[in-house]
Design a protein around this motif. Structure first.
Motif, mmCIF file in Angstrom:
data_model
loop_
_atom_site.group_PDB
_atom_site.id
_atom_site.type_symbol
_atom_site.label_atom_id
_atom_site.label_comp_id
_atom_site.label_asym_id
_atom_site.label_seq_id
_atom_site.Cartn_x
_atom_site.Cartn_y
_atom_site.Cartn_z
ATOM 1 N N ARG A 1 1.080 -1.152 0.142
ATOM 2 C CA ARG A 1 0.022 0.121 0.074
ATOM 3 C C ARG A 1 1.030 1.145 0.128
ATOM 4 N NH1 ARG A 1 -5.290 -0.179 0.668
ATOM 5 N NH2 ARG A 1 -5.067 2.065 1.845
ATOM 6 N N LYS B 1 2.285 1.171 -3.778
ATOM 7 C CA LYS B 1 0.729 1.924 -4.454
ATOM 8 C C LYS B 1 -0.101 1.008 -4.724
ATOM 9 C CE LYS B 1 2.528 6.298 -3.173
ATOM 10 N NZ LYS B 1 3.316 5.625 -2.153
ATOM 11 N N THR C 1 -3.171 -0.480 -4.234
ATOM 12 C CA THR C 1 -4.000 -0.186 -2.841
ATOM 13 C C THR C 1 -5.140 -1.049 -2.895
ATOM 14 O OG1 THR C 1 -4.979 1.747 -4.232
ATOM 15 C CG2 THR C 1 -3.278 2.233 -2.498
ATOM 16 N N LYS D 1 -6.872 -4.308 1.116
ATOM 17 C CA LYS D 1 -7.218 -3.425 1.879
ATOM 18 C C LYS D 1 -6.779 -3.708 3.667
ATOM 19 C CE LYS D 1 -9.488 -1.415 -1.142
ATOM 20 N NZ LYS D 1 -8.861 -0.231 -1.901
ATOM 21 N N CYS E 1 -7.054 -7.935 3.649
ATOM 22 C CA CYS E 1 -5.719 -7.825 3.143
ATOM 23 C C CYS E 1 -5.530 -9.137 2.392
ATOM 24 C CB CYS E 1 -4.999 -7.501 4.370
ATOM 25 S SG CYS E 1 -4.697 -8.920 5.559
ATOM 26 N N ASP F 1 -6.600 4.914 0.285
ATOM 27 C CA ASP F 1 -6.000 4.592 -0.948
ATOM 28 C C ASP F 1 -5.364 6.015 -1.559
ATOM 29 O OD1 ASP F 1 -6.888 2.223 -0.531
ATOM 30 O OD2 ASP F 1 -8.295 2.270 -1.794
#
Ligand SMILES: Cc1cc2nc3c(=O)[nH]c(=O)nc-3n(C[C@H](O)[C@H](O)[C@H](O)COP(=O)(O)OP(=O)(O)OC[C@H]3O[C@@H](n4cnc5c(N)ncnc54)[C@H](O)[C@@H]3O)c2cc1C
Ligand code: FES
Ligand code: FES
Lengths: 178, 777, 291
Positions: free
Chosen positions: A43, A47, A49, A52, A63, B34
């Motif tokens: 994350r 990046k 994303t 979670k 995750c 995010d």
């Protein structure tokens, strides 16, 4: 200090480290604090994303990634243990051909509401269906038991997994027949 | 019913797939955590470790020395007002002299990384002078210790209907009395609270996981001392709200905004799960004393209720939540004599606020338990009894609201009975339970509810909604509304409403997430009001556009406007469907003819009259209704409970999307089942002990029953296409029906929720020793 | 978020032993991490140094020996579940391990971690203890075998010294034992046990229809400061001339009395104690009477 049989580098207390692993079939090398988990690396560092964080404690499944073929809570994989591993995240999985029936079934059955549990659910479902072509109801319930969802009551998710299994089976059969 | 509608409408009533499904399923949807911005700092709140005390000193020095810490702010650093209360001004943004609950924020730290911020938060040294805390409603009611100087009463709603209540009881054939208690329920949205504040254009922009952008805008403007126009709130994809992201996010947004404003850098504040469980609002625990008088024929004749609700340390939304309690505590029944006192009380515990059902599942549980007792003791059939007392057109509710339209309660009762196969199951279960060799006991439980739509009399001034529709020259459409998608499917349902009115395809519609710069204040996304309010606001805008489009199409097709039909992206001659122009061609024509295809819409909830003093009048303009039937199985030896099946019949006016509607019902059942038998928030001396998902447990795939949802469509004249709300009603009857089923299985009416196996086991033991049965085989 | 600790990554068991005999600060092993990382997130002071043993291959093997099975402490729960001889003969162990956490937890969590964690609610422990399992503790200097029953001294506490590591779990082979495990939790999956019981039993049926217990081993979880063997109950059962309903009932009552549970956020003393008997009764019903 350690004698010559030891690899002294391994025996030094570390703050940061460089790790090499495979992410969605691409080789990666990252330099991160040794306190990072795989989830932090995905994350914050890379990046990615889609994976979670719902609890950070291994309790919710948001995750979930696939590590060396097993469903894994990325929040409980410490950076040091990641060296050489093979990781698949939702970004990689959702782009794979054999995941398409799952994605399509999730869309068609509205197996998502707020969506926060969804990437983890898709990863766990993908893992299940790559293990069993025609999972039993019990296998489905078990495979998704570590993925909490507060919105859906799981009904439509379970329906979607069943539909995807049917779909995958027809695709396979057609493939064989052709 | 549905088939008729299928002919009537082209998109409404259809199983349209979610417009936001793909991005959520492939992981590309952007939730607030995010997002990242250059130079972004991470914030962490410093929270009180005691339930009540005077703050003697806050020492920031150790925290500030830590490398990477940008700031530690306390009350004195607030540039605007140190206030956060959204209804009453009793809550500071950061506690200045007194802390009133464990978890109350007193300082906020910003640092270069999340880890540093967390460490720094632990280095802020706080000295307290502990005060004696008030830890339950009875203590609070006694007023021995005052949580706030003005006293402990947050609000007191009175309902007085009919004659002298004691007289009414004395005239009743039978009178039943019981006190019930119910614990907290935590929202447990899977995405914890969070926001990012950015300094922008001399003001602040906030991206956040929220239900009410306009509340956040007000809170940030107040805290920073900025005009509203300098504060822009943009909603991100929301990972679940259920009421928990109604007013509460304002607190976090204002803190992050303060840091961003002072430090001139973007600041992200995401709560970790333990902190979220500790500081964020919950469903009110209540103590509810019920007394019900019944006539020989099974009519409820009198109802006296006193409910004490634990509001926690600050008012937050208690006054509006408990207003709802005061309207719904008697259930969807006609009761001539009513005396109700609903009292919200301060305690030194976490503030309680909005949660799906807004103060009603608690009292519904109590009322429906009373009905279960009455039916069992007097030998009434649970459906007949409810039917016999049910609200219907022309009847008066406990607030003397004469029901004029859209009341499908009796239909839900009948359908729930039929579709659950109640009569057959009842016989089977009776036989099963009579067999001592069986390890389990089986039970059926019923519950009916009604639920007032929109904000009602207490919130009418907030009850409006705006919308904006823009049609681009290629015919694609952008919608923006002020109520938000939080998973319930709002975008999809609203897109269907707009598509039906505009005659376009749902796939050509795109949403701009709620943005205070774009859309007028539309009140909160709560009270199951989005479909009705934003739906109507969209219809307002869409109808203006439709007129322009139809006129333009009539011109092209060389027919009169009333001969144009619009459907599925085509405008055609009603007499000859081959004569048509596509939506996109029409949009293009309008563009070159300089006909503006951009409209604002606005809608205001119907005006109602209500007398607050005696709780009489129209608290809401219309109600949704539902009846649920649960089947459970209880282990005789362990008290273990399994909910096997739920059948839920809902009158929602009009089902805009059957798939999303059943999804709501299933989700509501999951939360209701958890609340009824599993979710147990344990607190000790003012500290919550269950601060994780393995101690505060919610249902997994293995704990969830089969759900059958049935819809009744008694149209509401004010709803878009007749629709009423479903978001909250989906949860509301579940708790009561499950507890009734467990009670009927165990032969003991449970007076505390959640009903845990330990309690069931105890009750079964008591019953066994009472009945003199020696042991379970 | 995790913070303020350092990691050592020895690459062989020898290096591990060397490190832990020389390290001068408190440390914890990191194997699957499903326990140690959770605690560190909760309380960053829990460990300042982690010794990562997750990659030590020698620790992850499961092997069959003449009279024992040897499970490396680093064997994952999933590996235990996939090992055919266990599925065949150690049903109690398989049932327990299959119930640990979620599929996610079982794919990285290990048996050694479950034992090393020394929780009275550690689910693999009761069946292992019932099977008379032993652990091998190794240090740079020595190597000792300790019965699992003697390993734990309290919640989170064991006889393991700071320079030792659990290398193996040694599981004796048996003939004729049937085994099972059962628990009660707050929900049906992914739940920490409120009470658990493991039973391994071998009964002989006399031609006259009476049933004698030839061998029995019982362990109870989450009802005392450590997982315990129910020795008195075992003794009673072994001495019972005929295992009839009354005898089963009496055995269950003894088991309840052998427990010393506490009240906490998950359950209470009375319930836990009573449930020891219920679970034992259920297991006897299933394993002896096939109900
Ligand atoms: C969501 C969730 C659910 C869970 N559910 C259950 C459950 O149902 N039942 C249950 O029993 N447990 C459960 N656990 C706890 C945990 O997963 C198990 O105890 C697991 O077996 C621990 O193994 P690990 O390899 O992850 O241990 P680690 O976290 O790596 O280590 C745990 C402890 O053991 C020590 N240790 C590890 N290896 C060794 C060794 N070789 N020698 C000496 N000490 C060692 C470590 O120092 C540490 O103190 C759950 C955990 C989570 C997060
Ligand atoms: S975030 Fe990893 S399991 Fe919840
Ligand atoms: S869709 Fe919201 S948590 Fe699953």
């Amino acid at each position: 200090m350690p004698n010559k049989n030891f690899n002294s580098e391994n025996l030094e207390l570390k703050d940061t480290l460089e790790i090499n692993f495979t992410l969605n079939s691409v080789k990666r090398s990252v330099k991160v604090p040794c306190t990072y988990t795989l989830l932090d690396i995905l994350r914050y560092e890379l990046k990615f994303t889609g994976t979670k964080e719902g609890c950070g404690m291994g309790e919710c499944g948001a995750c979930t990634v696939i590590m060396d073929g097993g469903v894994t809570p990325a929040c409980l994989v410490l950076a040091t243990t990641l060296e050489g591993r093979d990781i698949w995240t939702i970004e990689g999985i959702s782009a794979k051909d054999d995941a398409k029936p799952i994605i399509d079934a999730f869309v068609a059955r509205t197996a998502t509401q707020c969506g926060f549990c969804t990437p983890g659910m898709v990863v766990a479902s993908y893992h299940l269906l790559s293990k069993y072509v025609s999972p039993t109801d019990d296998q489905i319930l078990e495979a998704l038991s570590g993925n909490l969802c507060r919105c859906t009551g799981y009904v439509k998710i379970i329906e979607a997994v069943k539909a995807a299994a049917r779909d995958l089976n027809t695709v396979k059969k057609e493939g064989r027949d052709a | 019913m549905l088939t008729k509608k299928q002919n009537l409408y082209s998109v409404v009533g259809k199983k349209v797939t979610r417009v936001d499904a793909h991005e959520k399923i492939d992981g590309s949807a952007k939730y607030v955590d995010d997002l990242a911005f250059d130079e972004m700092l991470f914030a962490k709140m410093v929270c009180s470790t005691i339930p009540s005390g005077r703050i003697k000193k806050i020492d920031k020095s150790r925290a500030l020395k830590l490398k990477g810490v940008a700031a530690v702010l306390t009350a004195e650093d607030i540039t605007g007002l140190n206030k956060i209360g959204c209804v009453v001004d009793d809550q500071p943004l950061l506690a200045a002299d007194i802390v009133r609950f464990t978890g109350e924020p007193l300082a906020i730290v910003a640092a270069e990384t999340r880890a540093i911020a967390e460490e720094a938060a632990g280095l802020v040294d706080i000295e307290y002078e502990p005060l004696e805390p008030v830890l339950n409603v009875d203590e609070s009611f006694s007023e021995k210790i005052k949580v706030h100087p003005k006293g402990n009463t947050v609000c007191h709603y009175k309902i007085r209907k009919g004659g002298d209540i004691d007289d009414a009881f004395s005239k009743s054939h039978a009178v039943f009395e019981k006190t019930f208690t119910i614990n907290y329920q935590e929202h447990l949205y899977l995405e914890t609270q969070g926001c990012i504040a950015l300094p922008e254009n001399g003001g602040i922009t906030v991206y956040a996981s929220i239900q009410c952008p306009f509340y956040v805008q007000g809170a940030v403007a107040t805290a920073l001392g900025l005009p509203f126009s300098k504060v822009r709130i943009i909603q991100c994809v929301v990972g679940g709200g259920f009421g928990g992201k109604e007013d509460v996010p304002s607190e976090y947004a204002a803190k992050a905004a303060l840091l961003a404003y002072i430090l001139k850098k973007p600041v992200k504040l995401i709560l970790d799960r333990a902190q979220d469980l500790m500081v964020s609002s919950k469903r009110h625990p209540m103590k509810m004393e019920y007394k019900v008088g019944v006539t020989r024929k099974g009519k409820i004749n009198a109802l006296k209720v006193r409910a004490l609700a634990d509001s926690g340390a600050y008012t937050t939304l208690s006054t509006v939540v408990l207003f709802r309690t005061s309207v719904h505590f008697g259930g969807p029944y006609v009761i001539p004599n009513v005396q109700g006192d609903i009292i919200g009380l301060y305690t030194n515990r976490v503030p309680c606020g909005a949660y799906r059902g807004f103060g009603t599942p608690q009292v519904i549980y109590a009322m429906e338990s009373m009905i279960n007792i009455i039916c069992n003791e007097m030998g009434f059939d649970p459906f007949e009894f409810r039917r016999n007392n049910a609200l219907k057109k022309g009847a008066l509710s406990i607030t003397s609201h004469k029901i004029k339209e859209s009341c499908g309660l009796i239909e839900t009762i009948d359908k729930a009975r039929k579709e659950s196969d109640y009569d057959k199951r009842k016989k089977e279960f009776d036989k099963w339970n009579a067999d001592p060799s069986k390890r389990t006991l089986k039970g059926l439980g019923v519950s009916s509810i009604f639920y007032g739509m929109n904000l009602g009399a207490k919130g009418w001034s907030f009850d409006k909604a705006g919308s904006h529709i823009q049609i681009s020259r290629d015919g694609s459409i952008t919608l923006c509304v002020g109520n938000v998608e939080m998973g319930q499917g709002a975008k999809t349902v609203l897109a269907q409403i707009a598509a039906e009115a505009l005659g376009c395809e749902v796939s050509t519609i795109n949403f701009t997430n709620a943005d205070t710069n774009v859309i007028p204040d539309s009140g909160p996304t709560v009270a199951s009001r989005t479909t009705v309010m934003s739906g109507n606001a969209l219809l307002d805008a869409a109808n203006k556009l439709r007129k322009k489009l139809i006129d333009a199409a009539a011109e092209v097709l060389k027919i009169r406007a009333n001969q144009v039909m619009a459907k599925h992206g085509r405008f055609y001659n009603i007499k000859d469907s081959h004569q048509f122009i596509t939506f996109s061609d029409l949009a293009q024509k309008c563009y070159f003819d300089n006909i503006g295809l951009s409209e604002m819409g606005f809608y205001v909830s119907p005006k109602i009259e209500y007398d607050m003093q005696y709780g009489q009048g129209e608290p809401y303009y219309v109600y949704s209704y539902a009846t649920a039937v649960s089947e459970v199985e209880v282990d005789k030896k362990t008290g273990d409970i399994r909910v096997n099946k739920m059948t839920c019949a809902h009158d929602v006016g009009c089902v805009i999307n059957p798939m999303l509607a059943s999804a709501q019902v299933e989700g509501g059942c999951a939360q209701g089942v958890g609340y009824a038998i599993m979710e147990n928030m344990v607190s000790e001396k003012g500290h919550i002990k269950t601060l994780g998902l393995s101690t505060y447990v919610i249902p997994t795939t293995r704990d969830f029953p089969e759900v059958k949802s049935i819809f009744v469509e008694d149209k509401s004249k004010d709803g878009p296409y007749g629709a009423k709300g479903l978001g909250e009603p989906s949860l509301m009857p579940v708790v009561a029906s499950v507890v009734n089923a467990v009670s009927n299985a165990a032969g003991y009416q449970f007076d505390h929720v959640p009903v845990l196996p330990e309690r069931v086991w105890e009750a079964l033991n008591e019953k066994r020793s009472r009945d003199g049965e020696s042991e379970v085989k | 978020m995790l913070r303020n600790f350092k990691v050592l990554t020895p690459s062989s068991l020898n290096e591990v032993l060397y490190v832990i005999s020389h390290i001068d600060q408190p440390y914890r092993f990191l194997c699957g991490g499903t326990d140690v990382l959770v605690r560190m997130k909760d309380n960053p002071a829990y460990a300042k140094v982690l010794v990562d043993i997750s990659k030590i291959r020698e620790l992850a093997k499961i092997e069959e020996h003449k009279s024992t099975y040897v499970i490396g402490s680093g064997a994952k729960h999933d590996a235990v579940l996939a090992y055919a001889p266990f599925v065949e003969k150690y049903n109690g162990l398989v049932e327990a391990v299959a119930a640990i956490g979620s599929p996610q937890i079982r794919s990285i969590g290990t048996l050694g971690g479950n034992i090393g964690n020394a929780s009275p609610a550690g689910d693999s422990i009761a069946p292992l203890m019932a099977f008379d399992a032993e652990v091998e503790l190794r240090s740079h200097e020595s190597n000792r075998i300790v019965k699992l029953e003697d390993f734990f001294i309290g919640p989170g506490k064991s006889v393991m010294k700071s320079n030792e590591i659990i290398t193996k779990i040694i599981l004796p082979k048996f003939d004729g034992l049937r085994s099972g495990w059962k628990r009660l939790g707050q929900r049906r999956a992914v739940t920490i046990s409120k009470v658990s019981a493991a039973l391994a039993i071998n009964c002989v049926k006399h031609p006259n229809g009476s049933i004698r217990v030839a061998d029995v081993k019982i362990a109870l979880g989450a009802v005392a400061p450590t997982v315990i063997r129910a020795r008195k109950t075992e003794k009673f059962l072994l001495e019972t001339p005929n295992l009839n309903a009354a005898a089963v009932k009496q055995a269950c009552e003894i088991a309840c009395r052998e427990s010393r549970p506490i009240t906490d956020i998950r359950s209470n003393t009375e319930y836990r104690s009573e449930m020891c008997g219920v679970l034992l009764g259920d297991l006897i019903d299933r394993l002896v009477f096939g109900r």
